[in-house]
Motif scaffolding. Sequence first.
Motif, PDB file in Angstrom:
ATOM      1  N   UNK A 489       0.842  -1.193   0.000  1.00 26.34           N
ATOM      2  CA  UNK A 489       0.000   0.000   0.000  1.00 26.34           C
ATOM      3  C   UNK A 489       0.875   1.240   0.000  1.00 26.34           C
ATOM      4  N   UNK A 490       0.523   2.184  -0.852  1.00 28.64           N
ATOM      5  CA  UNK A 490       1.185   3.486  -0.896  1.00 28.64           C
ATOM      6  C   UNK A 490       0.151   4.534  -0.520  1.00 28.64           C
ATOM      7  N   UNK A 491       0.427   5.287   0.557  1.00 31.41           N
ATOM      8  CA  UNK A 491      -0.576   6.211   1.087  1.00 31.41           C
ATOM      9  C   UNK A 491      -0.007   7.619   1.227  1.00 31.41           C
ATOM     10  N   UNK A 492      -0.915   8.580   1.127  1.00 28.50           N
ATOM     11  CA  UNK A 492      -0.595   9.961   1.461  1.00 28.50           C
ATOM     12  C   UNK A 492      -1.639  10.461   2.444  1.00 28.50           C
ATOM     13  N   UNK A 493      -1.184  11.052   3.559  1.00 28.11           N
ATOM     14  CA  UNK A 493      -2.096  11.572   4.568  1.00 28.11           C
ATOM     15  C   UNK A 493      -1.841  13.055   4.787  1.00 28.11           C
ATOM     16  N   UNK A 494      -2.922  13.793   4.867  1.00 32.94           N
ATOM     17  CA  UNK A 494      -2.828  15.230   5.116  1.00 32.94           C
ATOM     18  C   UNK A 494      -2.305  15.537   6.509  1.00 32.94           C
ATOM     19  N   UNK A 495      -2.470  14.590   7.421  1.00 31.88           N
ATOM     20  CA  UNK A 495      -1.994  14.790   8.791  1.00 31.88           C
ATOM     21  C   UNK A 495      -1.099  13.618   9.193  1.00 31.88           C
ATOM     22  N   UNK A 496      -0.451  13.755  10.325  1.00 32.11           N
ATOM     23  CA  UNK A 496       0.597  12.855  10.782  1.00 32.11           C
ATOM     24  C   UNK A 496       0.002  11.615  11.495  1.00 32.11           C
ATOM     25  N   UNK A 519       1.666  17.682  10.173  1.00 28.44           N
ATOM     26  CA  UNK A 519       2.687  17.376   9.168  1.00 28.44           C
ATOM     27  C   UNK A 519       2.173  16.271   8.247  1.00 28.44           C
ATOM     28  N   UNK A 520       2.054  16.543   6.932  1.00 31.51           N
ATOM     29  CA  UNK A 520       1.630  15.490   5.992  1.00 31.51           C
ATOM     30  C   UNK A 520       2.684  14.382   5.918  1.00 31.51           C
ATOM     31  N   UNK A 521       2.234  13.152   5.688  1.00 30.84           N
ATOM     32  CA  UNK A 521       3.154  12.012   5.639  1.00 30.84           C
ATOM     33  C   UNK A 521       2.847  11.120   4.434  1.00 30.84           C
ATOM     34  N   UNK A 522       3.891  10.406   4.025  1.00 30.50           N
ATOM     35  CA  UNK A 522       3.757   9.357   3.020  1.00 30.50           C
ATOM     36  C   UNK A 522       4.066   8.026   3.672  1.00 30.50           C
ATOM     37  N   UNK A 523       3.293   7.016   3.326  1.00 27.43           N
ATOM     38  CA  UNK A 523       3.467   5.687   3.902  1.00 27.43           C
ATOM     39  C   UNK A 523       3.666   4.663   2.793  1.00 27.43           C
ATOM     40  N   UNK A 524       4.658   3.813   2.974  1.00 26.82           N
ATOM     41  CA  UNK A 524       4.821   2.622   2.143  1.00 26.82           C
ATOM     42  C   UNK A 524       4.708   1.421   3.063  1.00 26.82           C
ATOM     43  N   UNK A 525       3.717   0.587   2.801  1.00 29.45           N
ATOM     44  CA  UNK A 525       3.416  -0.534   3.699  1.00 29.45           C
ATOM     45  C   UNK A 525       3.518  -1.845   2.945  1.00 29.45           C
ATOM     46  N   UNK A 540      -2.566 -23.457  10.797  1.00 23.66           N
ATOM     47  CA  UNK A 540      -1.574 -22.550  11.364  1.00 23.66           C
ATOM     48  C   UNK A 540      -1.546 -21.310  10.491  1.00 23.66           C
ATOM     49  N   UNK A 541      -1.746 -20.149  11.106  1.00 27.27           N
ATOM     50  CA  UNK A 541      -1.845 -18.917  10.337  1.00 27.27           C
ATOM     51  C   UNK A 541      -1.004 -17.821  10.970  1.00 27.27           C
ATOM     52  N   UNK A 542      -0.537 -16.904  10.135  1.00 26.60           N
ATOM     53  CA  UNK A 542       0.243 -15.803  10.665  1.00 26.60           C
ATOM     54  C   UNK A 542       0.436 -14.710   9.636  1.00 26.60           C
ATOM     55  N   UNK A 543       0.923 -13.567  10.111  1.00 32.07           N
ATOM     56  CA  UNK A 543       1.224 -12.467   9.195  1.00 32.07           C
ATOM     57  C   UNK A 543       2.441 -11.700   9.688  1.00 32.07           C
ATOM     58  N   UNK A 544       3.010 -10.913   8.786  1.00 34.11           N
ATOM     59  CA  UNK A 544       4.077  -9.990   9.121  1.00 34.11           C
ATOM     60  C   UNK A 544       3.853  -8.707   8.352  1.00 34.11           C
ATOM     61  N   UNK A 545       4.203  -7.556   8.946  1.00 34.41           N
ATOM     62  CA  UNK A 545       3.950  -6.274   8.296  1.00 34.41           C
ATOM     63  C   UNK A 545       5.007  -5.262   8.695  1.00 34.41           C
ATOM     64  N   UNK A 546       5.294  -4.357   7.758  1.00 33.43           N
ATOM     65  CA  UNK A 546       6.192  -3.235   8.035  1.00 33.43           C
ATOM     66  C   UNK A 546       5.611  -1.995   7.371  1.00 33.43           C
ATOM     67  N   UNK A 547       5.592  -0.882   8.109  1.00 28.09           N
ATOM     68  CA  UNK A 547       5.063   0.385   7.606  1.00 28.09           C
ATOM     69  C   UNK A 547       6.170   1.431   7.701  1.00 28.09           C
ATOM     70  N   UNK A 548       6.549   1.998   6.558  1.00 34.97           N
ATOM     71  CA  UNK A 548       7.620   2.996   6.491  1.00 34.97           C
ATOM     72  C   UNK A 548       6.983   4.375   6.321  1.00 34.97           C
ATOM     73  N   UNK A 549       7.228   5.259   7.276  1.00 32.74           N
ATOM     74  CA  UNK A 549       6.593   6.576   7.312  1.00 32.74           C
ATOM     75  C   UNK A 549       7.648   7.653   7.052  1.00 32.74           C
ATOM     76  N   UNK A 550       7.347   8.569   6.118  1.00 33.29           N
ATOM     77  CA  UNK A 550       8.268   9.656   5.796  1.00 33.29           C
ATOM     78  C   UNK A 550       7.519  10.980   5.761  1.00 33.29           C
TER      79      UNK A 550
END
Length: 657
Positions: A489-496, A519-525, A540-550
């Motif tokens: 997911x690639x996101x843009x948010x008007x707020x932090x 502060x507006x932010x961009x997220x790559x998840x 057996x189930x599981x997930x992993x996730x990383x969210x990079x905020x700039x």
Amino acid sequence: MKRNLLVSASGVSLLYLLAGLLPVKALAVKEGNNSKTISTTETLPQEILSFDGAIISEKVNNQIPFEQIFVTNEITTKAAVNEKQENAIASLNQSNQQLNKKPILTAQTPQFNQNQKQNSQQNTNSPGQVTSVSQLSDVQPTDWAFQALQSLVERYGCIAGYPNSTYRGNRAMTRYEFAAGLNACLERVNELIATATADLVKKEDLLALQRLQEEFKAELATLRGRVDTLEARTAELEANQFSTTTKLQGEAIFAVIGATGGAPGRENPNIILTNRVRLNLNTSFTGKDLLITGLQSQNFLGGVDGSGSLQQELGLTAPGVNLAASSARTGFEPQFPGFDPKNLSSKGANSVELYKLLYIFPVANKLTLFAGTAAEVSDAFPAITPFAGEGQEAISRFAGLNPVLRVSGGTSGSGLASAAGFIFNPSKSIDFRALYGNVNANIPRTAPDILPGVSGTPLGSGVFGGSSVIAAQLTFKPSDALDIGLNYANSYHEINILGTGLIANDTNALGLASGNLGIPVKLNSVGGTVNFRFSPKMSLSGYGAAIFVDDSSGRVNASTTFTSWMVGLHFRDLIKKGNTAGIIFGQPLYRTEASGDARLAAVGVRRETPYHLEAYYKFRVSDNISITPGAFVLFNPEGDKRNETTTVGVLRTTFTF
């Protein structure tokens, strides 16, 4: 069918009315899973997309045995109903009780989920062909009656569906089955007489028919009683049906929630009673498309500052404008209870809102499009994990879905975004989906600031302005026992903010010392989810996730990274068929890296990796009622060792109708 539907709905409405009158101080509400055509559906598999419980279709058994739908001939004597007839009619009524079954959904169409396993059964008999209704073989191929009927069938073409218009005479038939064929010949002969072609009917055939009619008089009368009953029920269904194109499905969740722990020095909050009610209208205009219209109401509290929420009472939310986010949130609680994040307007408890408006339609054999003004990321992407299911499975928000699906309000529970996208199925084992979503499509202009950099419409305005997300998921099945989903997911948010509703650090996602929300932010998840069924009843189930905020403003130099993971065991038909259970352990979102002006934690926080442990057991009381007791424990809640170990207990009752 609809009469019974209204009866069921009224019962739930009474309970709902009572719940709506109860004061709530803090908080308060697909479906799985085989999909079929718009007129025949069962519960959908967990790995397939679910529109928050929206119905796709309902299962109606319209393959009624041949002798039950024959119309008897007018020359058939209408005898008084004897004991045998009454038993036959009762049997018919019992077999047709399915016509009153309510749709239970988990909302998918075959076109919108072409990677779904197809289990629909089709009638293998030819149209109009006689089918057996019991194992009693009273009429043998060597009997005079059988041979007489065979002659009539071949001479007058009484029964359609046999090759070369011949009557298969190589098996025995029950007397009721035989009577159905006889009735068809009586009707055919009547037609010939009525159209002045009586000369085509031979005298010996009339005599044979008379003898057969006398021999099978009781069976013919029973058939007539069955047909009369069926016609009466059909007329009642047609008179009371809700719509010829729309199916109604409902879900009501009542939950008792209690919690202990939280921030140091806090008293335990009171036990609360909450509810969430949803009504979904699923409409098909072509039999292949689907328009989902969903209404809901709930009595969870929170507001912009989290006031009255369980999270605030525990002291786990961030101070100030915190959007009521914390790791102590239940799965069936909306992300923004008590207010609209688009314009910060308040919403009263149990007020009715449109939470789903989405149209899905196929444009090619392997391509389906969808668009709507009230939608979420989770509407389009298969959950993969069996713990997904707000009313039936995991009780926490953490366990149900990969955090990447929740970024940018992707699982707000209120249809936050206007979205459009596609589903592409190049093969049975590969499914690719993508969408663009924007939460501000109906707002023409940004409102004035109410805080530095935060306007009265904090997420922006316009279809292509303000906060938005582009998301995709690739799902593939290397084997029947293994499902894998990869998300970006690639996101843009008007707020932090992150917009996940999972943790207190959802606000001030950059971790700025000033806590500047403007502060507006961009997220790559990025994320991945796996479900491995190592036995028919255990996975057996599981997930992993990383969210990079700039930072996206250029006013600060800050970057930060959040990670999360989960693993769990899911059990089906545990102790009793239809019951499920889960044991889940993992790490909620936690800031693991920070650079530039970003900070790993606020001043005074004693950083420690948070952990989540959960267990629940859902037992099915009936086809429409389930009760789920469960609890989850938070160790180092919100990544702060100062916070006490927190336990949240839930007793959830779910009604579907």
